[in-house]
Design a protein around this motif. Sequence first.
Motif, mmCIF file in Angstrom:
data_model
loop_
_atom_site.group_PDB
_atom_site.id
_atom_site.type_symbol
_atom_site.label_atom_id
_atom_site.label_comp_id
_atom_site.label_asym_id
_atom_site.label_seq_id
_atom_site.Cartn_x
_atom_site.Cartn_y
_atom_site.Cartn_z
ATOM 1 N N ARG A 99 32.689 -4.509 35.040
ATOM 2 C CA ARG A 99 32.552 -5.726 35.832
ATOM 3 C C ARG A 99 33.683 -5.887 36.835
ATOM 4 O O ARG A 99 33.853 -6.943 37.427
ATOM 5 C CB ARG A 99 32.481 -6.955 34.918
ATOM 6 N N ASP B 246 23.249 -6.206 37.341
ATOM 7 C CA ASP B 246 23.562 -6.567 35.961
ATOM 8 C C ASP B 246 23.990 -5.345 35.155
ATOM 9 O O ASP B 246 24.884 -5.432 34.316
ATOM 10 C CB ASP B 246 22.350 -7.227 35.286
ATOM 11 N N CYS C 211 27.554 -4.543 36.077
ATOM 12 C CA CYS C 211 28.505 -5.475 35.460
ATOM 13 C C CYS C 211 28.600 -5.274 33.952
ATOM 14 O O CYS C 211 29.641 -5.505 33.350
ATOM 15 C CB CYS C 211 28.110 -6.919 35.753
ATOM 16 N N HIS C 212 27.499 -4.853 33.361
ATOM 17 C CA HIS C 212 27.501 -4.600 31.923
ATOM 18 C C HIS C 212 28.422 -3.423 31.606
ATOM 19 O O HIS C 212 29.144 -3.429 30.611
ATOM 20 C CB HIS C 212 26.072 -4.298 31.475
ATOM 21 N N LEU C 213 28.423 -2.418 32.479
ATOM 22 C CA LEU C 213 29.214 -1.217 32.220
ATOM 23 C C LEU C 213 30.629 -1.342 32.780
ATOM 24 O O LEU C 213 31.573 -0.790 32.235
ATOM 25 C CB LEU C 213 28.518 0.003 32.832
ATOM 26 N N LEU D 62 18.831 -6.313 28.659
ATOM 27 C CA LEU D 62 19.166 -5.487 29.817
ATOM 28 C C LEU D 62 18.496 -4.118 29.712
ATOM 29 O O LEU D 62 18.001 -3.582 30.705
ATOM 30 C CB LEU D 62 20.690 -5.341 29.925
#
Lengths: 285, 298
Positions: free
Chosen positions: A190, A183, A186-188, A65
């Motif tokens: 979600r 993405d 959502c990584h940080l 990412l």
Amino acid sequence: MEPDNLVLQPRDVQFDWSTLPMHWVPDEPVTTHVMNVLHLLLPEGERWFVRTFQQAVPLISDDTLREDVLGFIGQEAMHAEAHSEVLDHLLANGLDPRPFTRQMEHVFQRILAPRPGLSEEQARDQLLERVAIVAAIEHFTAYLGDWMLNADALDKAGIHPVMLDLLRWHAAEEVEHRSVAYDLMCHLDRRYVRRARTMLLVAPVLFWLWVRGARFMVHADKSTRVRLTWREFMRASRRGLLPRLSEIFRAFLRYFHPAYHPKQEGSTAQAIAYLASSPAAREAH
Amino acid sequence: MLSGLTRFGSLYDAAVTRFGGRARPGVARDALWLNVVERSQVADGVVSLRLGGPALPAWQPGCHLDLHLPSGLRRQYSLCGDPGEDTYRIAVREVGAGSREVQALRVGDRIQVRGPRNAFPFAGLGPVVFVAGGIGITAILPMVHAAARAGLDWRLVYCGRSMAAMPFLDELPVGHVDVRIGRGGALLGDASPRGAVYCCGPASMLDQVRAEFSSRWLHFERFSPPPIVDGRPFTVELRRSGVSLDVPADRSALDVIRDFRPSVAYSCRQGFCGTCDVGGVRICVDRPTGDRLVLEEL
Ligand SMILES: Cc1cc2nc3c(=O)[nH]c(=O)nc-3n(C[C@H](O)[C@H](O)[C@H](O)COP(=O)(O)OP(=O)(O)OC[C@H]3O[C@@H](n4cnc5c(N)ncnc54)[C@H](O)[C@@H]3O)c2cc1C
Ligand code: FES
Ligand SMILES: [Fe+2]
Ligand SMILES: [Fe+2]
């Protein structure tokens, strides 16, 4: 065999605007100016994406990412420069875009700047909200990118080839990197609630800025007397020169589907095929 | 209008930071652990490995894997098998520490990888000329097969030091292949000026292809960053971190700073995207005129 694992590479493109006419969609001043809003919004907007994502890089704990985000930053930085050259050309040709772009500077450099005096946790939370705002905007850029790559009516209308190449090059890179902001969000974080509320914020503001921008351009263009009206817009979108409002609205709704992922919008294979044949992208190596 | 938006912006921000709730981070995608299921010598100095595991992600021609070697080194290797197979195949030429470590793997060993990732996508449009030099055939081979399968008008020029050192000669589709030993002579010959060229090979080969062919339809992959020519060594001082690092003549400031701080931002590594910019200095390419480069913000 849709490739969804591209290493994102900024392309060092050049465009020559010396032959660009004022109405680069022939006989379509309104269509031209509705699309010109891209050049008004994007340079400041994309520079803000870049600043926001640069702040987010240290928070990323996933190597792939991080690489995607760095590639995204590089591509958006190139987009901003390419579009602002069009503004320079407009200014040199008697259409001064600065009254509007100054407002965009205010929006992206002040309203959306990190606010001072926050605790570390609050600052982080604010950054996450900014990232989610970018993700919502990128949903629309991916939608528009996909539309642009498939809008055969643009070829038939005889758009100025350099402008068409700029738009399609940008469109293809938007399609190429359409998952990155989502993405990252959502990584940080979600949570659905953040995704939904930022889209509810972004869609009306973007729409409103677009209408204002188009109205500004039509007024500032002294070479035409047409006015921006719904009827004009509908006519152009029926001709396939602009996306249909109903389609845009449907794209807006798709973002709220629980199983939404940007991968479902557009085709990476098509974007690559365009980039492999784009005059500007091919010169870039 | 702007004052209204400004006021709305502050209210929105205040509301979000107060009532926004706690962020719930997503899970990091795990790197894959794969098993070495086959190992064979495919040419002098070149070893091919097949890696297996449950549900391998799909890949396309041009993809590579990032191998995380036990020593901590990370190296990339192109996938050179068939995308339809249920294992990944790579082929590795012995160069230095990293490639030797890969070649030392044996059937049954486990290896951590990341990817597959594609930095060299094949658009699948003809006519197309492929140019491979030595181990560069790994990236090109799946494209050649894809082109042959799709019935494109294609041609391959494959150069090497000797037949014995050239892997996969026995796997090339017949008919359109030009195998050359040693260098000299035009690489592209009658390459259609309207066709695409995909090239993977040493820097000197790429230079020759570029000289022969206007860059418009040229796609290439470098297995190592472009060599730094005429570089001079210098010292880079990172003010905020309070350290000075020595940059040798053949490395960039970015290379050296990355060893010290892996999270430093970069993207193109060729000086055009500006991602690595620190106070106006593009650390991936810029070198000082003197022997000292000061970066205030790092
Ligand atoms: C996208 C991508 C795909 C790749 N695919 C492949 C592949 O399919 N197969 C493959 O074998 N490699 C591939 N490589 C290269 C590979 O990742 C490593 O760089 C290579 O194996 C060398 O690593 P090393 O640790 O052995 O050498 P290092 O110790 O890292 O040496 C690196 C550099 O030192 C120089 N060098 C050192 N020793 C020698 C020598 N004896 N001869 C010439 N130069 C030397 C070279 O410039 C070399 O690039 C790929 C690289 C990239 C970026
Ligand atoms: S990484 Fe792109 S300019 Fe340095
Ligand atoms: Fe963009
Ligand atoms: Fe984008």
